[in-house]
Scaffold this active site. Structure first.
Site, PDB file in Angstrom:
ATOM      1  N   ASP A 170      -3.892   2.262  -5.092  1.00 52.10           N
ATOM      2  CA  ASP A 170      -2.553   2.216  -4.483  1.00 52.10           C
ATOM      3  C   ASP A 170      -2.307   0.950  -3.660  1.00 52.10           C
ATOM      4  OD1 ASP A 170      -4.015   2.718  -2.160  1.00 52.10           O
ATOM      5  OD2 ASP A 170      -2.464   4.016  -1.329  1.00 52.10           O
ATOM      6  N   GLU A 171      -3.037  -0.099  -3.988  1.00 50.31           N
ATOM      7  CA  GLU A 171      -2.944  -1.316  -3.178  1.00 50.31           C
ATOM      8  C   GLU A 171      -2.899  -2.586  -4.011  1.00 50.31           C
ATOM      9  OE1 GLU A 171      -5.929  -2.127   0.109  1.00 50.31           O
ATOM     10  OE2 GLU A 171      -5.536   0.018   0.224  1.00 50.31           O
ATOM     11  N   ASP A 193       0.863  -1.190   0.000  1.00 51.10           N
ATOM     12  CA  ASP A 193       0.000   0.000   0.000  1.00 51.10           C
ATOM     13  C   ASP A 193       0.901   1.242   0.000  1.00 51.10           C
ATOM     14  OD1 ASP A 193      -3.056   0.764   1.686  1.00 51.10           O
ATOM     15  OD2 ASP A 193      -1.621   2.208   0.936  1.00 51.10           O
TER      16      ASP A 193
HETATM   17  N1  DCP Z   1      -8.668   8.481  -1.406  1.00 52.02           N
HETATM   18  C1  DCP Z   1      -9.730   9.343  -1.694  1.00 52.02           C
HETATM   19  N2  DCP Z   1     -10.781   9.462  -0.811  1.00 52.02           N
HETATM   20  C2  DCP Z   1     -10.797   8.752   0.348  1.00 52.02           C
HETATM   21  C3  DCP Z   1      -9.740   7.868   0.632  1.00 52.02           C
HETATM   22  C4  DCP Z   1      -8.674   7.764  -0.261  1.00 52.02           C
HETATM   23  O1  DCP Z   1      -9.722   9.985  -2.735  1.00 52.02           O
HETATM   24  N3  DCP Z   1     -11.825   8.886   1.202  1.00 52.02           N
HETATM   25  C5  DCP Z   1      -7.529   8.415  -2.349  1.00 52.02           C
HETATM   26  C6  DCP Z   1      -6.416   9.327  -1.910  1.00 52.02           C
HETATM   27  C7  DCP Z   1      -5.371   8.418  -1.328  1.00 52.02           C
HETATM   28  C8  DCP Z   1      -5.600   7.129  -2.092  1.00 52.02           C
HETATM   29  O2  DCP Z   1      -6.989   7.097  -2.403  1.00 52.02           O
HETATM   30  O3  DCP Z   1      -4.060   8.922  -1.491  1.00 52.02           O
HETATM   31  C9  DCP Z   1      -5.205   5.900  -1.317  1.00 52.02           C
HETATM   32  O4  DCP Z   1      -5.986   5.798  -0.133  1.00 52.02           O
HETATM   33  P1  DCP Z   1      -5.411   5.232   1.221  1.00 52.02           P
HETATM   34  O5  DCP Z   1      -6.572   4.917   2.064  1.00 52.02           O
HETATM   35  O6  DCP Z   1      -4.447   4.140   0.952  1.00 52.02           O
HETATM   36  O7  DCP Z   1      -4.690   6.480   1.901  1.00 52.02           O
HETATM   37  P2  DCP Z   1      -3.277   7.154   1.619  1.00 52.02           P
HETATM   38  O8  DCP Z   1      -2.462   6.377   0.651  1.00 52.02           O
HETATM   39  O9  DCP Z   1      -3.511   8.569   1.251  1.00 52.02           O
HETATM   40  O10 DCP Z   1      -2.608   7.152   3.044  1.00 52.02           O
HETATM   41  P3  DCP Z   1      -1.931   5.955   3.871  1.00 52.02           P
HETATM   42  O11 DCP Z   1      -0.495   6.324   4.017  1.00 52.02           O
HETATM   43  O12 DCP Z   1      -2.641   5.956   5.177  1.00 52.02           O
HETATM   44  O13 DCP Z   1      -2.147   4.691   3.091  1.00 52.02           O
HETATM   45 CA    CA Z   2      -2.156   4.153   0.858  1.00 50.11          CA
HETATM   46 CA    CA Z   3      -4.859   2.069   0.076  1.00 51.93          CA
END
Ligand code: DCP
Ligand code: CA
Ligand code: CA
Length: 359
Positions: free
Chosen positions: A110-111, A10
Site C-alpha cells: 500500500d505504499e 500510503d
Molecule cells: N499489515 C500486516 N501486518 C502488519 C502490518 C501491516 O498484515 N504487521 C498489512 C495490513 C495493512 C497493510 O499491511 O493494512 C498496510 O500496512 P500499514 O503499515 O501501511 O498500515 P495500514 O495501512 O493498515 O494503516 P495506516 O493508516 O496507519 O497506514
Molecule cells: Ca497504510
Molecule cells: Ca504502508
C-alpha cells in the site's frame, strides 16, 4: 539539472478500509482484519484495524484474542484477510500512478514513491498529489495520505504526519524546521530498540539527534548506523526512486452506458490492443502474456490472463487473445461493467529475443 520532487503515498488502514468499501454496512464499527492460524479456535494475528478499533488499542500484529478482549461489547467486526482483493486494488492504484509519472517505486502493498519533475516549484508536485488522491478516491473509494518533499526520506516522513486522508508538503527550505520537533522514531528504520537506546541518552527529538555527540553514538551503534542517523536527522537522502523495469504495458477505458453490448466491447478491446501494440513497437518490446482487467460498478477488480505460445507485439494477436478472455469472463461472471483494460506482460526486448533466436 531538472528539478524533481518526490511524493510518497500510503493508503489509510488499507486492508480494513477495503473491507469497509466492500461492505458499507460495517462502516462506523470497529473493523479488525485477521489472519487465522487456527480457524476453529479463531487464533491468529491482527493484520490491521480501522481507526474506530484503534481507539480501543487494537493495532497490527497483536493476537486476535487480545483484540477480542479490547473490543468486547463494542459491536466489532472481525474479518479474514482477503489478500487477492488487496493485491488487485494495489495493482489498480499502481496503474493510476503511471498516468502521472513513469518513475514509480512500489515500496509495499500500500505504499509508493512517485518522482515528478517540477519546473516552477514544488507546488506542481502538490497539484499532482491532489489529482492522484482524487482519482484513487473516485475509482476505488479509498483515502490515502501523501507526503511531498525534496527526497524520499522527507516525503515518507511527511506522509505519516496527517493520517488519515492527509497531504503534507515540505519545501526544501522547510526541511529542518519540519524535522526538528518530531520524535526520533519518525525516521524510518528507528524501531523500538533504537528509540529506547536514544532516549536513554536523553535524545527524544530529531533536533536532539542532529546535535548529539556523533563520536559517542558511533562508538555504541557503529559508525555506519550512527552516520545514517545523522544524515536522516539532517534531512539528507540521496537514494533514487527505484524505477522498476517496465513489466507491462496496459491501456484502460471507462465504458459509457452506450458501449455495453458485445460488439461495442470488442471494438473497444481492438482499439486498446492497437494502442498497446503501438507502444510495444515504440519501446521495442514483445510480451508473452496478454491480460484483461475488468472493473465492475462496485469497483471490484478482476484480472484474467493467458500465456502465448511466443512473445508478440502484434495488435491482432493481442486483440484476439483479449477478446477471448473477455468472452470467457462474461460467461462466467455476468457483471455490470464499468471499466475495461488490456495489458501485455512478461515483456522482453526485441533485441534480446533476436539474439536468443540466433543462438
Ligand atoms: N499489515 C500486516 N501486518 C502488519 C502490518 C501491516 O498484515 N504487521 C498489512 C495490513 C495493512 C497493510 O499491511 O493494512 C498496510 O500496512 P500499514 O503499515 O501501511 O498500515 P495500514 O495501512 O493498515 O494503516 P495506516 O493508516 O496507519 O497506514
Ligand atoms: Ca497504510
Ligand atoms: Ca504502508
Amino acid at each position: 539539472m531538472e528539478k524533481k520532487a518526490v511524493i510518497h503515498l500510503d493508503l489509510d488502514y488499507f486492508f480494513a478500509q477495503v473491507e469497509e468499501r466492500k461492505n458499507p454496512s460495517i462502516f462506523g464499527k470497529p473493523v479488525v482484519v485477521c489472519v487465522y492460524t487456527n480457524e476453529k479456535e479463531q487464533k491468529g494475528a491482527v493484520t490491521t484495524a480501522n481507526y474506530v478499533a484503534r481507539k480501543f488499542g487494537v493495532h497490527s500484529g497483536i493476537p486476535i484474542t487480545q483484540a477480542k478482549k479490547l473490543l468486547n461489547g463494542k459491536d466489532a467486526v472481525f474479518l479474514p484477510a482477503n489478500y487477492e482483493l488487496y493485491e488487485e486494488i494495489s495493482y489498480g492504484i499502481r496503474n493510476i500512478l503511471f498516468n502521472y509519472s513513469d518513475k514509480i517505486e512500489q515500496a509495499s502493498i500500500d505504499e509508493f514513491y512517485i518522482q515528478v519533475p517540477v519546473k516552477e516549484g514544488i507546488h506542481e508536485a502538490e497539484k499532482i498529489a491532489v489529482m492522484i488522491k482524487n482519482e484513487i478516491l473516485k475509482k476505488f473509494k479509498l483515502t490515502c495520505s501523501v507526503g511531498i518533499g525534496p527526497n524520499k526520506l522527507i516525503a515518507k516522513i511527511a506522509a505519516g504526519i496527517n493520517k488519515p486522508d492527509g497531504l503534507t508538503l515540505v519545501k526544501e527550505e522547510q526541511v529542518q524546521d519540519f524535522l526538528d520537533p518530531l520524535e526520533v522514531d519518525r525516521i524510518p528504520g528507528i524501531g523500538k530498540k533504537t528509540k529506547e537506546y536514544l532516549q536513554s541518552k536523553g535524545i527524544f527529538t530529531i533536533k536532539q539527534l542532529r546535535i548529539a555527540d556523533f563520536a559517542e553514538l558511533a562508538e555504541e551503534l557503529g559508525k555506519k548506523a550512527a552516520g545514517a542517523l545523522r544524515e536522516a536527522a539532517n534531512g539528507i537522502d540521496n537514494s533514487p526512486v527505484e524505477e522498476e523495469k517496465q513489466k507491462q504495458i496496459s491501456r484502460m477505458v471507462t465504458i459509457t452506458d452506450g458501449a455495453k453490448d458485445a460488439l461495442e466491447l470488442e471494438k473497444t478491446i481492438n482499439e486498446l490492443s492497437r494502442e498497446i501494440a503501438e507502444e510495444l513497437n515504440r519501446v521495442e518490446f514483445v510480451g508473452k502474456v496478454v491480460g484483461i482487467q475488468v472493473i465492475d460498478k462496485d469497483m471490484k477488480v478482476y484480472n484474467r490472463s493467458t500465456t502465448l505460445q511466443s512473445p508478440t507485439k502484434d495488435a491482432e494477436i493481442i486483440a484476439k487473445t483479449a477478446n477471448e478472455l473477455c468472452k470467457k469472463f462474461f460467461l462466467e461472471k455476468p457483471i455490470e461493467l464499468r471499466r475495461i483494460g488490456v495489458r501485455v506482460e512478461k515483456l522482453e526486448t526485441i533485441k534480446g529475443q533476436k539474439s536468443l533466436a540466433n543462438f
